[in-house]
Design a protein around this motif. Sequence first.
Motif, PDB file in Angstrom:
ATOM      1  N   ALA A 104       4.517  23.630  18.741  1.00 51.47           N
ATOM      2  CA  ALA A 104       3.260  23.291  19.591  1.00 51.47           C
ATOM      3  C   ALA A 104       4.255  23.249  20.617  1.00 51.47           C
ATOM      4  O   ALA A 104       3.504  23.375  21.663  1.00 51.47           O
ATOM      5  CB  ALA A 104       2.225  22.195  19.065  1.00 51.47           C
ATOM      6  N   ARG A 105       5.246  22.521  20.571  1.00 53.00           N
ATOM      7  CA  ARG A 105       5.952  22.061  21.899  1.00 53.00           C
ATOM      8  C   ARG A 105       6.560  23.570  22.598  1.00 53.00           C
ATOM      9  O   ARG A 105       6.985  23.453  23.078  1.00 53.00           O
ATOM     10  CB  ARG A 105       6.953  20.878  21.661  1.00 53.00           C
ATOM     11  N   ARG A 108       4.120  26.533  24.379  1.00 53.92           N
ATOM     12  CA  ARG A 108       3.936  25.075  25.315  1.00 53.92           C
ATOM     13  C   ARG A 108       5.123  26.186  26.325  1.00 53.92           C
ATOM     14  O   ARG A 108       5.042  26.046  27.274  1.00 53.92           O
ATOM     15  CB  ARG A 108       3.405  23.815  25.400  1.00 53.92           C
ATOM     16  N   ARG A 109       6.130  26.413  25.934  1.00 52.66           N
ATOM     17  CA  ARG A 109       7.309  26.870  26.948  1.00 52.66           C
ATOM     18  C   ARG A 109       6.855  28.275  27.601  1.00 52.66           C
ATOM     19  O   ARG A 109       7.252  28.548  28.544  1.00 52.66           O
ATOM     20  CB  ARG A 109       8.643  27.026  25.982  1.00 52.66           C
ATOM     21  N   ALA A 111       3.404  28.490  28.288  1.00 52.85           N
ATOM     22  CA  ALA A 111       2.449  28.908  29.148  1.00 52.85           C
ATOM     23  C   ALA A 111       2.314  29.079  30.006  1.00 52.85           C
ATOM     24  O   ALA A 111       0.752  29.467  30.214  1.00 52.85           O
ATOM     25  CB  ALA A 111       1.963  26.818  28.837  1.00 52.85           C
ATOM     26  N   ALA A 135      -0.742  23.372  16.857  1.00 63.27           N
ATOM     27  CA  ALA A 135      -0.154  23.754  17.609  1.00 63.27           C
ATOM     28  C   ALA A 135      -1.611  24.423  18.299  1.00 63.27           C
ATOM     29  O   ALA A 135      -1.612  24.568  19.628  1.00 63.27           O
ATOM     30  CB  ALA A 135       0.942  25.313  17.416  1.00 63.27           C
ATOM     31  N   ASP A 137      -5.323  25.565  20.006  1.00 64.97           N
ATOM     32  CA  ASP A 137      -6.859  25.341  21.077  1.00 64.97           C
ATOM     33  C   ASP A 137      -8.031  25.015  19.517  1.00 64.97           C
ATOM     34  O   ASP A 137      -9.467  24.419  19.894  1.00 64.97           O
ATOM     35  CB  ASP A 137      -7.167  25.248  22.212  1.00 64.97           C
TER      36      ASP A 137
END
Length: 253
Positions: A104-105, A108-109, A111, A135, A137
């Motif tokens: 997930a982290r 997000r890089r 996004a 991760a 939605d």
Amino acid sequence: MKILSIANQKGGVGKSTLTVHLAYAAMEAGLRVLLVDMDKQGSLSLTFPATEGQAPGLAASKLYGAEATDEQPQAINERLSIIRADNALLSIDKAENEVIRRPARSLRRFADHFDVCFIDTPPLLGVRLMASLAASDYVITPVSIGLYELAGVADLMQTLHVIRTQGFNPRLKHVGILAMKTNSRSTEARNALASMREKYGPVILPNTLPERAAVRKAIAQRRPVWFRTSGEGHLKAAHEWRAVCEDILKRLA
């Protein structure tokens, strides 16, 4: 960037085929698409091969690293990039649960660089499936109609409950269950679908995707089924798949 996992704890239900068509539909809608292949079988990676001499890019196993990496997804075209499955994925399911939150982290890089991300998940419960859901939605569940396949749906629903209630991802939304490889001429198949609608209600998406040879041929040719249609069966498949993909994309609001 909206992240959608395509998940079912049962193999052979059409997860990769759906992921491929969602990618094509999203690109045609003008969206920037990131694909993540978490399934070691690598069907998604096989559908979108690299050009000769192209650098491999970020591998899926690297998403689980404790430290961030500067590696980037491999670009297929200006609207599509992929994070490919690799051999190191096999060791991920033996890792501790603490790594479940790392993808997930890592994702997000990207996004700001993509509008949507589709994750093709493995068919068994383990760290990779849990991490994909943590991760995301959204999650959608493709399912073929049969006793074993329906048991897989029940297992996944329990997994979604764990993901939401145990602190991994309380915001995860279930887009719904998509009936695939249906056979309207089979009484058993019709009854099974009716039973599933009775059990899960509006969670079952209104559209279904019948088993059609044109879909298998399109995947073998690495193109969406609505590309260069020929014949009645092919045209029906094109309309069915485009309608389903457009409906799913609209639900990612």
